[in-house]
Design a protein around this motif. Structure first.
Motif, PDB file in Angstrom:
ATOM      1  N   VAL A  53     -17.093 -88.107  19.411  1.00 16.28           N
ATOM      2  CA  VAL A  53     -16.734 -87.710  20.784  1.00 16.28           C
ATOM      3  C   VAL A  53     -17.767 -88.250  21.786  1.00 16.28           C
ATOM      4  CG1 VAL A  53     -16.399 -85.739  22.347  1.00 16.28           C
ATOM      5  CG2 VAL A  53     -15.445 -85.675  20.038  1.00 16.28           C
ATOM      6  N   GLU A  54     -19.048 -88.136  21.435  1.00 17.31           N
ATOM      7  CA  GLU A  54     -20.111 -88.649  22.321  1.00 17.31           C
ATOM      8  C   GLU A  54     -19.951 -90.150  22.545  1.00 17.31           C
ATOM      9  OE1 GLU A  54     -23.992 -87.731  20.680  1.00 17.31           O
ATOM     10  OE2 GLU A  54     -23.457 -85.589  20.690  1.00 17.31           O
ATOM     11  N   THR A  55     -19.644 -90.861  21.474  1.00 18.44           N
ATOM     12  CA  THR A  55     -19.503 -92.320  21.564  1.00 18.44           C
ATOM     13  C   THR A  55     -18.298 -92.695  22.432  1.00 18.44           C
ATOM     14  OG1 THR A  55     -20.389 -92.401  19.314  1.00 18.44           O
ATOM     15  CG2 THR A  55     -19.507 -94.438  20.187  1.00 18.44           C
ATOM     16  N   ILE A  56     -17.208 -91.947  22.267  1.00 15.95           N
ATOM     17  CA  ILE A  56     -16.019 -92.197  23.112  1.00 15.95           C
ATOM     18  C   ILE A  56     -16.397 -92.027  24.578  1.00 15.95           C
ATOM     19  CG2 ILE A  56     -13.734 -91.290  23.794  1.00 15.95           C
ATOM     20  CD1 ILE A  56     -13.392 -90.462  20.785  1.00 15.95           C
ATOM     21  N   GLY A  57     -17.190 -90.971  24.851  1.00 14.47           N
ATOM     22  CA  GLY A  57     -17.603 -90.659  26.233  1.00 14.47           C
ATOM     23  C   GLY A  57     -18.239 -91.846  26.951  1.00 14.47           C
ATOM     24  N   LYS A  58     -18.985 -92.665  26.203  1.00  9.54           N
ATOM     25  CA  LYS A  58     -19.659 -93.828  26.812  1.00  9.54           C
ATOM     26  C   LYS A  58     -18.668 -94.860  27.339  1.00  9.54           C
ATOM     27  CE  LYS A  58     -23.499 -93.397  23.572  1.00  9.54           C
ATOM     28  NZ  LYS A  58     -23.968 -93.920  22.279  1.00  9.54           N
TER      29      LYS A  58
END
Length: 303
Positions: free
Chosen positions: A167-172
């Motif tokens: 999820v964090e990586t998608i956020g970028k």
């Protein structure tokens, strides 16, 4: 949300992969509610179910597409087109693979389609709980030589391992944008669609091979009766008389079992006690007849 930050991010993410790699399990894990049906039979998700993940910093709308496979009939053809049609409309594509199985023709078919897409593609390696960490690197290298992935994230959808990092990586990769949906909304599908999917899940779980994907479930009405109970009326459409017999079962036992189990899930979804009425109807070869596909919600004009 009233205190929404000025740099709030929002965007659309598509989950793709050959049938049965865990897309629905991942979607349910991300959204925290059972909205996509889970079945170990291939090709159970037919429409774009959207799961919505909302925090005070971002909102991610997940589009769960039908598994991409080589189509065998008109319904299959429509399902593949539905999956491909979402690719260029999204901010990120998650290509989900099952690390317990070798890369096969199904994965290669998806990779070929992804080569023509502009959106960033993540390789998401699912079911890492089932392999030794040392086995992961060769698998990653094997896929990476086929396509230049924007990110590679190993996860276990079933136990949630590393899903937060995904999820964090998608956020970028998400653009700044508005919150599209209220924070308590987890799906943009009307209840009718999710209810029909839950009923279909129960049928597939119980009938296995005898009733293949030649079933559709049409929810005809959801309304409150005079006793303040929510009444749900649904029709199960099969292709053959023999399938009707299997679904009804000896003395109506199978249908009762399907209804009872579907009712529990529907009550959890609607947050209300319900009365579920199921009927079974034979409509031969509905999958190949354009008019029936339209009636049952698979409308090709939308794509």
């Amino acid at each position: 949300m009233g205190n929404q930050q000025s740099n709030y991010k929002s965007g659309f993410v598509s989950l793709v992969g050959r049938p049965n790699v865990g897309k629905s399990t991942l979607l349910n894990r991300l959204v925290g509610q059972k909205i996509a049906i889970m079945s170990d039979k291939a090709q159970t998700t037919r429409n774009k179910i959207q799961g919505i993940y909302t925090t005070d910093k971002e909102q991610i709308i997940f589009i769960d597409t039908p598994g991409i496979h080589k189509p065998k009939h008109r319904l299959g053809d429509f399902m593949v087109r539905t999956a491909l049609s979402t690719f260029n409309e999204v901010d990120v594509i998650l290509f989900l693979v099952n690390v317990t199985e070798k890369r096969g023709p199904g994965d290669n078919f998806v990779i070929e389609k992804l080569k023509t897409i502009e959106s960033p593609v993540f390789l998401v390696l699912n079911k890492i709980d089932q392999v030794h960490p040392d086995e992961l690197l060769p698998i990653i290298e094997d896929y990476a030589k086929e396509l230049d992935f924007a990110e590679i994230v190993p996860i276990s959808a079933i136990d949630g391992n590393n899903v937060e990092r995904l999820v964090e990586t998608i956020g970028k990769y998400l653009p700044e944008g508005p919150q599209f949906y209220p924070e308590d909304q987890v799906s943009d599908h009307p209840e009718y669609f999710i209810v029909s999917e839950l009923i279909r899940e129960k049928i597939l779980e119980r009938t296995r091979e005898e009733v293949p994907h030649s079933i559709a479930v049409i929810v005809e009405s959801i309304k409150r009766n005079e006793n303040d109970k929510v009444e749900v009326n649904a029709v199960i459409v099969v292709e053959r008389q023999s399938q009707k017999g299997i679904i009804i079962g000896k003395g109506g036992k199978m249908l009762k079992d399907i209804g009872m189990n579907a009712r529990k899930d529907i009550e959890a979804l609607l947050g209300d006690k319900i009365y579920l009425e199921l009927f079974v109807k034979v409509q031969s070869d509905w999958r190949d007849k354009q008019t029936y596909l339209k009636d049952y919600g698979y409308n090709q004009d939308d794509y």
